[in-house]
Design a protein around this motif. Structure first.
Motif, PDB file in Angstrom:
ATOM      1  N   PRO A 447       0.792  -1.243   0.000  1.00  0.00           N
ATOM      2  CA  PRO A 447       0.000   0.000   0.000  1.00  0.00           C
ATOM      3  C   PRO A 447       0.823   1.292   0.000  1.00  0.00           C
ATOM      4  CG  PRO A 447      -0.898  -1.564   1.560  1.00  0.00           C
ATOM      5  CD  PRO A 447       0.419  -2.120   1.114  1.00  0.00           C
ATOM      6  N   ASP A 459      -5.877  -1.184  -1.834  1.00  0.00           N
ATOM      7  CA  ASP A 459      -4.425  -1.156  -1.633  1.00  0.00           C
ATOM      8  C   ASP A 459      -3.907  -2.310  -0.775  1.00  0.00           C
ATOM      9  OD1 ASP A 459      -5.487   1.327  -2.393  1.00  0.00           O
ATOM     10  OD2 ASP A 459      -3.943   2.486  -1.353  1.00  0.00           O
ATOM     11  N   ALA A 460      -4.607  -2.611   0.313  1.00  0.00           N
ATOM     12  CA  ALA A 460      -4.077  -3.560   1.302  1.00  0.00           C
ATOM     13  C   ALA A 460      -4.552  -4.996   1.092  1.00  0.00           C
ATOM     14  CB  ALA A 460      -4.446  -3.116   2.714  1.00  0.00           C
ATOM     15  N   ILE A 461      -5.378  -5.232   0.080  1.00  0.00           N
ATOM     16  CA  ILE A 461      -5.868  -6.601  -0.179  1.00  0.00           C
ATOM     17  C   ILE A 461      -4.673  -7.487  -0.556  1.00  0.00           C
ATOM     18  CG2 ILE A 461      -7.277  -8.028  -1.731  1.00  0.00           C
ATOM     19  CD1 ILE A 461      -9.050  -6.425   0.101  1.00  0.00           C
TER      20      ILE A 461
END
Ligand SMILES: NC(=O)c1ccc[n+]([C@@H]2O[C@H](COP(=O)([O-])OP(=O)(O)OC[C@H]3O[C@@H](n4cnc5c(N)ncnc54)[C@H](O)[C@@H]3O)[C@@H](O)[C@H]2O)c1
Ligand SMILES: NC(=O)c1ccc[n+]([C@@H]2O[C@H](COP(=O)([O-])OP(=O)(O)OC[C@H]3O[C@@H](n4cnc5c(N)ncnc54)[C@H](O)[C@@H]3O)[C@@H](O)[C@H]2O)c1
Lengths: 556, 556
Positions: A447, A459-461
């Motif tokens: 991210p 972003d953080a997936i």
């Protein structure tokens, strides 16, 4: 045990039971070649702590395992340690690696270091622990690609006749002058440390240097007018030089920065003091150092913003200087956008990323053959031509001869099959190994860098790098790796790598075709899902199958 | 869109282009069968939020994808959404899934919920998002296996003639009476909620109930003496009943607990108040509730410790009651050991774990055939025989008929090949699908449960589940999944699942043999590396190849 000096075998005599295994062996060894590795005696390849194996006994056990490995077996490597050999089949990978992964709640640098000290894990960086680092060419090419995309995006072509201003000539930033001149630019590189300037002159990454701003500007102005590439290192501090440029009304076409701004104590140097005085203050009064450093970054970024307001293209180059400037009160620092969303993501949408290959023969002529073949294969790609032609003359090989260039979905498959044909027909002397950085279109969740500011907020997936590794395993890559941390540190990223060997066989052709489709295909798909129209259009045009988007569009 | 009612097709007519794809389709649908799923209308299979697909449109797109999927293609599912179809080959998985993964720094429940609300992810639990949940038989069998291992470890056999005392007859804990009596025990289950007792009586998991401790003890004493199995639900509070048992000098052979101690506010009920008064206090004065709840747990665990000191075998059953008791001042609460290190890990060292299968025909007679076949295949496994014979009569199928039992390295492969032969020869009516929980020997990193207290301190190392998923992909499982969170929640675990289909073909035999070796093999290897002698010995005896341990022992 004393650290042996490692150099990959060259030529066509095999130490292993087949080329795929041999490729893994040679690339592991190549990562530890003194020409390639940062601290080979400690098994550190690059990035300060990025290792190729956990310890020397582990290294030797990996080597023994690879030498014994049959064509239908798979070796498992867990954070630099060979853990198992299982029977699989010829179309399965020969090696599967997982490095530095921690259960998320425990995924802190402190826990990683504690477990490393216990001998239970190691830091794999990106290509260190996955055996496909090829030296500094990668950094140079990434920077070249960024400047090329910048020229394409804003100036409809290259950077000829354009003035670029930047800061920092360190480990990464030192690639800027050469990458910029390769794109035709006139570039001013502001650097406080004369030794860094000297080093870049020696390596021919930088053309000229001066301590006089007037002189620098005169040279650059001439080059700009003549549309000649020129790089000038100016000994100075960005926090002084950039505001001075603004005061004089010198507005560059492009402004960016690669000083080590992410570290306000050990990296960035405040202005109005000598390097020695800075070192002294750092020791004696770190708080005061940080205060001055952050303040200087504020003025540095304020000048970048002023240039931007007057028409310059400004971008952040991944050193976190925007956040530092916000601390210093520059509220609009984030008006400057990051390089990934600006230049790299549009490439990712088409599955473009850092495709690299190495000649297992060890013969530089084999790379020359592939260089020519790639240029013939893509005769209309001007950026590629410029890069390859310049790289041929200006890039010194480190370890096994290798080449890197950015190719997209479709292109990678064609290049892979072509290389396999070169091997089959004996136009190159030994097999070619094809891989890439983990920083690629569909292989990383990070991210603060590669997935910063995704359009849909994803972003953080973290599912994507895992799917990337699994589909490349299914498709038959020669080795596949999943890492945690990489360039941005423990906790901040998950990413996957793959390498596939072109040994001229029909089996290899089959695997190359599949893997070099699934791998960049993941980039297209990931960006289709995130809502990028370019990606969706590309997927439609190239028959990438995305349920709900390019197939089953009615939801059934 | 209205939620449709889902039930997997039965019989031999295919909706897909082959049995592997059909198996994925039927098992996805079976997970959402009202007999199986907790809240099918919300796609929730079990565990409160564990989903089989992200949304109904996503469900339909997965179904459409599976129906269209060729025998050499692979579907990628990212947190319950079909994202791509790529060409692979017949020995590659048909489906690859990654669910709920987050970059570690962002791996919090709050971030997961935020991203879920944006429609970007879903919670996959363990077998919900990987399409191999088979209802409550799994919990029953896991509890059975724990009690069996307890009997084996401490009493050199089963629990006949032994008194077990426990608490809690909820979702998980309700399996205790049946699992214990299946092992021959006389068990006292203390439960504060009469409705829970009633429900367990109705389902025949519990034999008798009373509100009178004297009566309960009399019944149990008779059963114990006669070596007859008996389960008694006692309406009462553990924090009162257990100290009373100690006061009377009633020391059970085994004491454990499955009250919902992990949640001191919504779970555990303090003593000396009615259920209604507790509910009222929870609302009106949560702080006071927590104070009383923690205090009660302290007395509860102190009584368990007193029993332990007087010779009872005491173990923690994964409800965190030890840590709660420490809060209440019971400094030696951790003298009671966890059930994984005590009973499950020795099984894991031999690659033993929860092997399950379902009959795609939908015909219970097919499971009866496999039951008999398994008993014939392992004629000397007394625990297995006891389980299968009891399960045949006492387990009601939910959805497609299925069976679960714990099998180890070597055994799983033999069972898989046998099932494939039953399909080939027509002894069962349709293919058999073989899978397992993610809670298995080599597929999970979960420092608070499956990898608690690893011998070498490697509890939080996350490489293993990723390697497990990659090697099963390489070996040719039919579908493979990697999840985050599972039973212990976001941040606390990484785990992988696999399913492989026995359709009677030669290709299936090849894949079954490989996958059912690599998968439990990872468990053996993981425990060898962690320093378990049993694992090393087992690896030596069964030719599991571990570099540095069973091969290349001199380090080369
Ligand atoms: N774009 C990317 O993908 C990417 C990748 C890696 C690193 N980075 C970031 O880029 C930055 C540079 O990386 P590096 O490896 O070159 O670091 P480095 O520490 O090797 O070099 C930084 C250079 O900046 C100079 N410098 C410091 N303060 C200065 C000032 N005020 N004015 C002029 N020069 C100054 C230093 O003397 C040094 O030579 C780092 O912040 C790094 O995190 C970006
Ligand atoms: N062993 C494992 O692998 C495993 C797996 C999942 C859950 N667990 C843990 O086991 C525990 C039980 O899980 P569950 O799903 O059955 O929970 P649940 O909430 O469904 O049931 C808990 C039961 O305990 C009863 N109870 C509460 N306080 C009591 C007291 N003081 N005296 C007597 N009875 C009392 C409740 O009335 C309820 O019926 C939880 O803490 C859970 O986290 C363990």
């Amino acid at each position: 045990m004393n650290a042996p000096e490692i150099r990959a075998p060259r030529g066509t005599a095999l130490s292993c039971k087949g080329w795929p295994q041999e490729a893994a062996l040679r690339m592991l060894m190549n990562n530890l070649d003194p020409e390639v590795a940062e601290r080979p005696q400690d098994l550190v390849v690059y990035g300060g702590t990025g290792r190729a194996a956990r310890s020397w006994p582990d290294y030797h056990r990996i080597v023994a395992s690879l030498k014994s490995l049959a064509a239908d077996e798979t070796l498992l490597v867990q954070s630099g340690r060979a853990q198992a050999i299982f029977k699989t089949h010829e179309d399965a990978p020969r090696v599967l690696l997982a490095n530095s992964l921690l259960v998320p709640k425990w995924a802190t640098l402190a826990e990683h270091e504690r477990l490393s000290a216990l001998g239970l894990t190691m830091y794999g960086q990106m290509t260190a622990g996955s055996w496909i680092y090829i030296g500094t060419q990668g950094i140079l090419q990434g920077t070249f690609e960024t400047f090329a995309a910048c020229g394409q995006t804003h100036f409809g072509g290259d950077l000829r006749g354009r003035l670029v201003v930047t800061g920092g000539l360190g480990g990464m930033g030192g690639a800027q002058p050469l990458a910029a001149t390769m794109n035709g630019a006139a570039i001013l590189c502001v650097e406080v440390d004369p030794q860094r300037i000297e080093r870049r002159l020696q390596h021919k990454y930088l053309m000229r240097s001066t301590t006089d701003l007037d002189e620098a500007l005169r040279w650059l102005d001439e080059a700009r007018k003549a549309k000649e590439p020129l790089s000038v290192g100016l000994l100075g501090n960005c926090a002084t030089v950039l505001p001075e440029l603004v005061r004089r009304g010198v507005i560059p076409d492009v402004v960016t920065d690669q000083t080590s701004a992410h570290d306000e104590l050990h990296g960035y140097v405040p202005d109005n003091m000598s390097l020695e005085a800075a070192a002294e203050l750092r020791r004696s009064d770190p708080e005061e150092y940080v205060r001055r450093s952050v303040d200087a970054m504020g003025r540095h970024v304020a000048a970048m913003r002023a240039m931007q307001d007057k028409g310059a293209i400004a971008f952040d180059y991944g050193n976190n200087i925007r956040a530092q400037a916000v601390r210093a009160g520059v509220g609009d620092a984030f008006e400057i956008k990051g390089f990934v969303p600006l230049y790299i993501r549009p490439l990712f949408c088409e599955g473009k990323g850092p495709f690299r290959w190495a000649a297992l023969s060890g013969d530089p002529e084999d790379i020359a053959v592939t260089d020519r073949a790639v240029l013939e294969l893509f005769p209309h790609n001007a950026g590629l031509r410029r890069w390859i032609e310049l790289a041929r003359t200006q890039v010194k090989f480190q370890g096994l001869p290798a080449r890197i260039c950015w190719l997209g979905y479709g292109e990678r498959e064609r290049a892979g099959l072509l290389f396999n044909e070169l091997v089959r027909s004996g136009k190159v002397k030994a097999p070619i190994v094809i891989g890439r950085d983990h920083l690629d279109c569909g292989s990383v969740a990070s991210p603060n860098r590669e997935t910063e500011g995704m359009k849909d907020g994803s972003d953080a997936i973290g599912d994507w790098p895992i799917l990337n590794a699994m589909i490349n395993t299914a498709a038959g890559a020669t080795w596949v790796s999943v890492h945690h941390g990489g360039g941005v540190g423990i906790g901040y990223s998950l990413h996957a790598g793959m390498v596939v060997v072109a040994d001229g066989s029909e089996g290899a052709a089959r695997r190359l075709q599949r893997v070099l489709t699934t791998d960049p295909g993941m980039g297209v798909v990931r960006h289709v899902d995130a809502g990028y129209d370019e990606a969706l259009q590309f997927a439609r045009e190239h028959d990438v199958r995305v349920p709900g988007r390019t197939i089953f569009e009615d939801g059934r």
